[in-house]
Design an enzyme around this catalytic site. Structure first.
Site, PDB file in Angstrom:
ATOM      1  N   GLU A  25       0.832  -1.212   0.000  1.00 17.94           N
ATOM      2  CA  GLU A  25       0.000   0.000   0.000  1.00 17.94           C
ATOM      3  C   GLU A  25       0.870   1.267   0.000  1.00 17.94           C
ATOM      4  O   GLU A  25       2.087   1.197   0.206  1.00 17.94           O
ATOM      5  CB  GLU A  25      -0.942   0.015   1.210  1.00 17.94           C
ATOM      6  CG  GLU A  25      -0.233   0.101   2.544  1.00 17.94           C
ATOM      7  CD  GLU A  25      -1.084   0.745   3.636  1.00 17.94           C
ATOM      8  OE1 GLU A  25      -1.609   1.859   3.418  1.00 17.94           O
ATOM      9  OE2 GLU A  25      -1.195   0.140   4.721  1.00 17.94           O
ATOM     10  N   LYS A  86      -5.395  10.599   0.803  1.00 22.55           N
ATOM     11  CA  LYS A  86      -5.580   9.256   1.363  1.00 22.55           C
ATOM     12  C   LYS A  86      -6.810   8.648   0.697  1.00 22.55           C
ATOM     13  O   LYS A  86      -7.924   9.154   0.856  1.00 22.55           O
ATOM     14  CB  LYS A  86      -5.765   9.377   2.883  1.00 22.55           C
ATOM     15  CG  LYS A  86      -6.094   8.079   3.583  1.00 22.55           C
ATOM     16  CD  LYS A  86      -6.270   8.334   5.085  1.00 22.55           C
ATOM     17  CE  LYS A  86      -7.006   7.191   5.744  1.00 22.55           C
ATOM     18  NZ  LYS A  86      -7.331   7.475   7.155  1.00 22.55           N
ATOM     19  N   VAL A 106      -5.476   0.318   2.994  1.00 19.10           N
ATOM     20  CA  VAL A 106      -5.640  -1.136   2.884  1.00 19.10           C
ATOM     21  C   VAL A 106      -6.852  -1.459   2.005  1.00 19.10           C
ATOM     22  O   VAL A 106      -6.772  -2.285   1.089  1.00 19.10           O
ATOM     23  CB  VAL A 106      -5.786  -1.773   4.288  1.00 19.10           C
ATOM     24  CG1 VAL A 106      -6.240  -3.228   4.194  1.00 19.10           C
ATOM     25  CG2 VAL A 106      -4.463  -1.665   5.047  1.00 19.10           C
ATOM     26  N   ASP A 138     -17.379   5.119  13.775  1.00 17.54           N
ATOM     27  CA  ASP A 138     -16.111   5.082  13.039  1.00 17.54           C
ATOM     28  C   ASP A 138     -15.576   3.652  12.937  1.00 17.54           C
ATOM     29  O   ASP A 138     -14.925   3.133  13.848  1.00 17.54           O
ATOM     30  CB  ASP A 138     -15.085   6.006  13.709  1.00 17.54           C
ATOM     31  CG  ASP A 138     -13.864   6.248  12.828  1.00 17.54           C
ATOM     32  OD1 ASP A 138     -13.723   5.553  11.802  1.00 17.54           O
ATOM     33  OD2 ASP A 138     -13.061   7.140  13.167  1.00 17.54           O
ATOM     34  N   SER A 140     -13.400   1.394  10.146  1.00 13.27           N
ATOM     35  CA  SER A 140     -12.612   1.545   8.928  1.00 13.27           C
ATOM     36  C   SER A 140     -13.207   0.764   7.762  1.00 13.27           C
ATOM     37  O   SER A 140     -13.652  -0.377   7.911  1.00 13.27           O
ATOM     38  CB  SER A 140     -11.184   1.049   9.165  1.00 13.27           C
ATOM     39  OG  SER A 140     -10.463   1.088   7.952  1.00 13.27           O
ATOM     40  N   ALA A 141     -13.165   1.403   6.589  1.00  9.91           N
ATOM     41  CA  ALA A 141     -13.599   0.731   5.354  1.00  9.91           C
ATOM     42  C   ALA A 141     -12.720  -0.490   5.059  1.00  9.91           C
ATOM     43  O   ALA A 141     -13.112  -1.352   4.267  1.00  9.91           O
ATOM     44  CB  ALA A 141     -13.560   1.707   4.184  1.00  9.91           C
ATOM     45  N   ASP A 142     -11.550  -0.575   5.701  1.00 14.68           N
ATOM     46  CA  ASP A 142     -10.700  -1.765   5.514  1.00 14.68           C
ATOM     47  C   ASP A 142     -11.469  -3.039   5.881  1.00 14.68           C
ATOM     48  O   ASP A 142     -11.315  -4.079   5.237  1.00 14.68           O
ATOM     49  CB  ASP A 142      -9.454  -1.697   6.417  1.00 14.68           C
ATOM     50  CG  ASP A 142      -8.491  -0.580   6.039  1.00 14.68           C
ATOM     51  OD1 ASP A 142      -8.702   0.072   4.991  1.00 14.68           O
ATOM     52  OD2 ASP A 142      -7.522  -0.377   6.798  1.00 14.68           O
ATOM     53  N   LYS A 159      -3.527  -1.707  15.857  1.00 17.38           N
ATOM     54  CA  LYS A 159      -3.036  -0.889  16.959  1.00 17.38           C
ATOM     55  C   LYS A 159      -4.086  -0.756  18.051  1.00 17.38           C
ATOM     56  O   LYS A 159      -5.289  -0.773  17.764  1.00 17.38           O
ATOM     57  CB  LYS A 159      -2.724   0.521  16.445  1.00 17.38           C
ATOM     58  CG  LYS A 159      -1.492   0.596  15.605  1.00 17.38           C
ATOM     59  CD  LYS A 159      -0.992   2.040  15.548  1.00 17.38           C
ATOM     60  CE  LYS A 159       0.325   2.107  14.831  1.00 17.38           C
ATOM     61  NZ  LYS A 159       0.166   2.271  13.386  1.00 17.38           N
TER      62      LYS A 159
HETATM   63  N1  PSU Z   1      -2.961   1.568  10.748  1.00 19.46           N
HETATM   64  C1  PSU Z   1      -1.634   1.600  10.923  1.00 19.46           C
HETATM   65  N2  PSU Z   1      -0.859   2.215   9.999  1.00 19.46           N
HETATM   66  C2  PSU Z   1      -1.387   2.801   8.878  1.00 19.46           C
HETATM   67  C3  PSU Z   1      -2.800   2.736   8.697  1.00 19.46           C
HETATM   68  C4  PSU Z   1      -3.543   2.121   9.643  1.00 19.46           C
HETATM   69  O1  PSU Z   1      -1.149   1.072  11.912  1.00 19.46           O
HETATM   70  O2  PSU Z   1      -0.638   3.360   8.046  1.00 19.46           O
HETATM   71  C5  PSU Z   1      -3.397   3.325   7.456  1.00 19.46           C
HETATM   72  C6  PSU Z   1      -3.655   2.204   6.426  1.00 19.46           C
HETATM   73  O3  PSU Z   1      -3.500   2.721   5.125  1.00 19.46           O
HETATM   74  C7  PSU Z   1      -5.118   1.864   6.684  1.00 19.46           C
HETATM   75  C8  PSU Z   1      -5.690   3.233   6.995  1.00 19.46           C
HETATM   76  O4  PSU Z   1      -5.751   1.254   5.600  1.00 19.46           O
HETATM   77  O5  PSU Z   1      -4.688   3.862   7.764  1.00 19.46           O
HETATM   78  C9  PSU Z   1      -6.994   3.146   7.722  1.00 19.46           C
HETATM   79  O6  PSU Z   1      -7.542   4.416   7.819  1.00 19.46           O
HETATM   80  P1  PSU Z   1      -9.039   4.588   8.391  1.00 19.46           P
HETATM   81  O7  PSU Z   1      -8.960   4.208   9.847  1.00 19.46           O
HETATM   82  O8  PSU Z   1      -9.340   6.049   8.197  1.00 19.46           O
HETATM   83  O9  PSU Z   1      -9.917   3.678   7.595  1.00 19.46           O
HETATM   84 MN    MN Z   2     -12.515   6.077  10.086  1.00 19.62          MN
END
Ligand code: PSU
Ligand code: MN
Length: 302
Positions: A25, A86, A106, A138, A140-142, A159
């Site tokens: 990524e 992003k 991701v 909240d 994540s879309a992941d 994390k």
């Molecule tokens: N968690 C980490 N390091 C990162 C990310 C998440 O420990 O770099 C990044 C990754 O690209 C992940 C994104 O897909 O943050 C998730 O963001 P969000 O929570 O806004 O979906």
């Molecule tokens: Mn989010």
């Protein structure tokens, strides 16, 4: 070939020769680490994958194309660009259509890898269910991507800025298997322990490949989370990281940080509050994941 895909010469040659390919990524480059360590790490991770007999494909959005594999110059440009967006699932079409510079999360990297026929993707940590998600919504879309897109994601867990228990519940609900390598416990990125178990432990790349293959042969679409704990020598102290995480979360709350800014804010504050030591841990675990991902890609391929 998909009209939006642009393969680098190295990745195009790997496809033609039928070599195993590992996706990487780019949000970790643009929003996850500072320059120049981000570019340096990205290069080293790519080389680890080559040395292990696979071909790296770092993915980013440039000039209206999904670039599968970046040149040295593209990597460098992305590494110190201040305008890289992003890009998650929601942002992909906009950034492509507007020909803006995009770093894939991701979720977006999984989508692009699937379009390119790449089955294994290596990163540091995945997004998840945030603490307090019952009021903020909240998530994540992941996680939604893992539920539907058939790419295996090798990471070092999630994390503790996130609610790890709820993240695992969410993945279970959506039928996403969570496998640990080398231990049964699900790791928490900076630390090897999280207090939660993965669903399965599979240590051998060939067995891991067979399991993933079986899932997809059954028509069970969606991803697999392969969690690989940070090497013990580079792990952080749990008490230290817990205290720092609590402070970063409090600051995000007090500062009214919301939406896609939440994760980059927390990552950045943790780095500052550890005086940069978290960065060394971060670099170590990504490299460690690259080794596991390359071995898996080779096994899945054979
Ligand atoms: N968690 C980490 N390091 C990162 C990310 C998440 O420990 O770099 C990044 C990754 O690209 C992940 C994104 O897909 O943050 C998730 O963001 P969000 O929570 O806004 O979906
Ligand atoms: Mn989010």
């Amino acid at each position: 070939m998909h009209q939006y895909l642009l393969f680098s010469p190295e990745v195009a040659a790997a496809r033609a020769a039928g070599k195993p390919i590992v996706a990487l990524e780019s949000t970790i480059i643009s929003h996850g680490m500072p320059y120049p360590q981000n570019v340096q790490t990205a290069r080293e991770v790519e080389q680890i994958i080559r040395d292990a007999g696979a071909v790296p494909a770092t993915i980013a959005i440039m000039d209206g194309k999904i670039c599968i594999g970046l040149s040295e110059q593209q990597l460098e440009m992305l590494g110190h660009a201040h305008d890289a967006i992003k890009v998650s699932r929601r942002d992909l079409a906009y950034v492509l259509a507007q020909k803006k510079l995009g770093a894939t999360t991701v979720a977006a990297t999984m989508i692009c890898a699937a379009l390119a026929g790449i089955k294994v993707f290596v990163t540091g940590g995945i997004g998840g269910v945030h603490r307090g998600a019952e009021t903020s919504f909240d998530i994540s879309a992941d996680l939604l991507e893992l539920a539907q897109t058939s790419v295996t994601v090798v990471c070092a867990g999630v994390k503790s800025i996130l609610d790890i228990g709820l993240t695992l519940e969410y993945l279970e609900t959506h039928g996403v298997p969570v496998v640990s390598v080398g231990q049964r416990e699900f790791p928490a990125f900076f630390t090897r322990e999280s207090g939660f178990l993965s669903d399965f432990q599979i240590d051998e790349p060939a067995e891991l490949a067979q399991f993933i293959q079986t899932k997809w042969e059954l028509g069970l679409q969606g991803g697999v989370v392969v969690s690989n704990p940070v090497p013990a020598a580079d792990a952080m102290e749990k008490t230290e990281i817990d205290a720092i995480t609590a402070q970063a979360l409090q600051e995000a709350d007090a500062g009214g940080i919301t939406g896609k800014a939440v994760t980059p804010f927390l990552l950045g504050r943790i780095k500052e509050l550890t005086g940069g030591r978290s960065l060394a841990t971060n670099i170590s675990l990504v490299k460690n994941n690259a080794r596991v991902g390359a071995a898996l890609a080779r096994s899945l391929h054979s």
